[in-house]
Design a protein around this motif. Sequence first.
Motif, PDB file in Angstrom:
ATOM      1  N   ASN A  32       0.814  -1.209   0.000  1.00  0.00           N
ATOM      2  CA  ASN A  32       0.000   0.000   0.000  1.00  0.00           C
ATOM      3  C   ASN A  32       0.853   1.268   0.000  1.00  0.00           C
ATOM      4  O   ASN A  32       0.392   2.330   0.418  1.00  0.00           O
ATOM      5  CB  ASN A  32      -0.948   0.006   1.211  1.00  0.00           C
ATOM      6  CG  ASN A  32      -0.199  -0.107   2.523  1.00  0.00           C
ATOM      7  OD1 ASN A  32       0.955  -0.505   2.547  1.00  0.00           O
ATOM      8  ND2 ASN A  32      -0.863   0.220   3.617  1.00  0.00           N
ATOM      9  N   TYR A  33       2.084   1.169  -0.464  1.00  0.00           N
ATOM     10  CA  TYR A  33       2.941   2.353  -0.511  1.00  0.00           C
ATOM     11  C   TYR A  33       2.383   3.422  -1.453  1.00  0.00           C
ATOM     12  O   TYR A  33       2.466   4.621  -1.174  1.00  0.00           O
ATOM     13  CB  TYR A  33       4.362   1.968  -0.944  1.00  0.00           C
ATOM     14  CG  TYR A  33       5.097   1.138   0.079  1.00  0.00           C
ATOM     15  CD1 TYR A  33       5.619   1.719   1.230  1.00  0.00           C
ATOM     16  CD2 TYR A  33       5.272  -0.226  -0.094  1.00  0.00           C
ATOM     17  CE1 TYR A  33       6.291   0.963   2.177  1.00  0.00           C
ATOM     18  CE2 TYR A  33       5.941  -0.991   0.836  1.00  0.00           C
ATOM     19  CZ  TYR A  33       6.450  -0.396   1.970  1.00  0.00           C
ATOM     20  OH  TYR A  33       7.108  -1.153   2.906  1.00  0.00           O
ATOM     21  N   VAL A  34       1.828   3.002  -2.592  1.00  0.00           N
ATOM     22  CA  VAL A  34       1.276   3.977  -3.544  1.00  0.00           C
ATOM     23  C   VAL A  34       0.054   4.660  -2.948  1.00  0.00           C
ATOM     24  O   VAL A  34      -0.115   5.881  -3.057  1.00  0.00           O
ATOM     25  CB  VAL A  34       0.926   3.291  -4.881  1.00  0.00           C
ATOM     26  CG1 VAL A  34       0.239   4.266  -5.821  1.00  0.00           C
ATOM     27  CG2 VAL A  34       2.186   2.731  -5.533  1.00  0.00           C
ATOM     28  N   VAL A  35      -0.815   3.876  -2.297  1.00  0.00           N
ATOM     29  CA  VAL A  35      -2.006   4.456  -1.666  1.00  0.00           C
ATOM     30  C   VAL A  35      -1.599   5.458  -0.591  1.00  0.00           C
ATOM     31  O   VAL A  35      -2.158   6.556  -0.487  1.00  0.00           O
ATOM     32  CB  VAL A  35      -2.892   3.344  -1.065  1.00  0.00           C
ATOM     33  CG1 VAL A  35      -4.056   3.937  -0.289  1.00  0.00           C
ATOM     34  CG2 VAL A  35      -3.403   2.421  -2.173  1.00  0.00           C
ATOM     35  N   GLU A  36      -0.597   5.073   0.221  1.00  0.00           N
ATOM     36  CA  GLU A  36      -0.131   5.986   1.261  1.00  0.00           C
ATOM     37  C   GLU A  36       0.459   7.255   0.646  1.00  0.00           C
ATOM     38  O   GLU A  36       0.277   8.359   1.160  1.00  0.00           O
ATOM     39  CB  GLU A  36       0.908   5.284   2.129  1.00  0.00           C
ATOM     40  CG  GLU A  36       0.318   4.188   3.011  1.00  0.00           C
ATOM     41  CD  GLU A  36       1.385   3.426   3.771  1.00  0.00           C
ATOM     42  OE1 GLU A  36       2.584   3.661   3.495  1.00  0.00           O
ATOM     43  OE2 GLU A  36       1.035   2.611   4.644  1.00  0.00           O
ATOM     44  N   GLY A  37       1.180   7.083  -0.486  1.00  0.00           N
ATOM     45  CA  GLY A  37       1.737   8.242  -1.172  1.00  0.00           C
ATOM     46  C   GLY A  37       0.663   9.174  -1.683  1.00  0.00           C
ATOM     47  O   GLY A  37       0.792  10.415  -1.604  1.00  0.00           O
ATOM     48  N   GLU A  61       9.524  10.131  -2.573  1.00  0.00           N
ATOM     49  CA  GLU A  61       9.809   9.188  -1.486  1.00  0.00           C
ATOM     50  C   GLU A  61       9.005   7.901  -1.634  1.00  0.00           C
ATOM     51  O   GLU A  61       9.421   6.841  -1.175  1.00  0.00           O
ATOM     52  CB  GLU A  61       9.495   9.855  -0.142  1.00  0.00           C
ATOM     53  CG  GLU A  61       9.879   9.020   1.058  1.00  0.00           C
ATOM     54  CD  GLU A  61       9.560   9.712   2.361  1.00  0.00           C
ATOM     55  OE1 GLU A  61       9.799   9.111   3.425  1.00  0.00           O
ATOM     56  OE2 GLU A  61       9.081  10.865   2.319  1.00  0.00           O
ATOM     57  N   THR A  62       7.836   7.985  -2.275  1.00  0.00           N
ATOM     58  CA  THR A  62       7.001   6.797  -2.457  1.00  0.00           C
ATOM     59  C   THR A  62       7.746   5.723  -3.232  1.00  0.00           C
ATOM     60  O   THR A  62       7.848   4.564  -2.796  1.00  0.00           O
ATOM     61  CB  THR A  62       5.693   7.174  -3.188  1.00  0.00           C
ATOM     62  OG1 THR A  62       4.970   8.112  -2.402  1.00  0.00           O
ATOM     63  CG2 THR A  62       4.836   5.936  -3.420  1.00  0.00           C
TER      64      THR A  62
END
Length: 577
Positions: free
Chosen positions: A493-498, A548-549
């Motif tokens: 979920n790194y993209v969603v968090e980004g 950073e994402t």
Amino acid sequence: VALFVFHTGLKRLEMSFGMVEVVVLLVTVTVTVTVSVLFQQGVLSETVGIPKGYSVHASEADHYHAGVVYDSKGDMKSALRSFRAALRFAPASKLAFAFSNLGVCLMRVNDLEAARRVLQKAVELDPSKEVAMNNLHEVQALLESQEELKGAKGNVGDMKLNGVDEYADDTTSKPTPSVSHSDSPSRSSQFSYKKLPINLSSISPSRVHLLSEEEKADERIPLASQVPIFADHPAKSIKLHDRASFLRFLNTKFRSTYFETFPVLLHTDNAYSNVVSRSDIFKGEPCKYLGNKNVKPHRNVKYLKGSFMPADFSGLQTPKDMKKALASGYTLQFYAVQFWLPKVASLCRSLSENALKLPVNVNLYITPPNTPKSIGPHSDFQCSLMIQLRGQKRWKLWKREEIALPVRNYQIRGRDEEDELKESDLGDPYMDVVLNPGDILYVPRGCLHATSTPKDSKESSMHLTVGMESMWDYGISHTWESVLGSGAHHHHNYVVEGLYTALKDMKRKDIRVRKSVSPSLLQGKPSSSDHTQFKQLLHDLVDEISDETLENISKVMHANVNNYHLKLTKMHDLGDE
């Protein structure tokens, strides 16, 4: 106090229903409690399907059914023993089924790492087994969530298992109670999944798989009837010399011209002839038939004849057994030989670190001479370098754009019995070559290929298949789909968090995102202007996402590959003999 409460309740019941009804009620309650106690103590186990004298050491016992019954009683220790026995005595045709059920049982007792290994084997044996694939996704997501929550507030052990499938019912076994195969709420209450307590602070968005396995086996991509013509293809064969020139080629022209696009045959002066010999295979410990490549002992073998369906063997296979199978026309397939041959581990590490930059897995194949069909036309998830060590092997390759670079099972063709491809239907191959010792053939992922040994060959063919693992089941796969969050084996979920972080900044400076939506959108009928506004906001939001994402995703991918390199280093330094 208890007697007083009981007496008072009895009087009220008698006043409401009469003495006869009260007696019937008390007898019913007494019988129910007694049966329940006897059931829990195992006295009535025979009445629910476990025969008297059942033993996990009996090869003919119905261990699958026993495991399901023990599970329904909450005796998970006995259930595990039964499902392990079912796996131990399973014929080759039922191994994927047995691995899948053992994986479910391990999930129920929260042994997620063991469940992951077992379910990976089930999927490896039968990629079309959707139940095992879905459960594997769930386990990997849970393991990922545990890593994310280490050191954070909340109990990692309280995470809920979403959508875990019930045990797969083997229709060839003895009659058993009904067990649901789906994630629908209408499961049998007797065998319903035991949900764990939910800690909302520990639920990771990565476990919401909206794109999980949208395809099925009957949705395979059809092949075009017209054979494509590649007029501008690069050279199909190149002469190299030693190992150093081969590595230089991989670092230069290979990446820019051939990688994931065109096959190429490389002629070398036995660049890797000393990596492995027949004596390395036919010496030492026996090999476990269809053994798990990730679990010691790593030595394993599978017998093939014309397809990927394993022959019906089981147990340990001695060198004598393997030579007998080879003489009977079987191809010997050895999975992940880098885990039990230190020289191959060194080869993997060298290619991965110095040239390919991808994790590498190596299988070894030995095919008897004069075999007109070793494996029929099929495609694979990984790019591969076929390193010919002994004898000769003929390769036919068909390049089809519609199935190039597969990332899901429906894009793979020719590996299943019900999807057999005929060479006559594929037309003229893009390449038709015979490999001799020292030759290395590069086959891009998704490129159809079929193998045989020439009619006039005198000795068995032995070659290494060096797989470049773009599609990887140990972490984030090395495709852009996986970087964006929805890989076949791993979700993040790194993209969603980004995007959330970008939206947090965007709402401060862009009034558009703070406005109310239109009435048409609230009525479930978005207008064309709503669609335009939505896409424009998304476009602008993506432009605001932080660098950073991607850097975070890159670090995770690098760590996964580095851990694999460390394992290879250990194999190289210590061996596993």
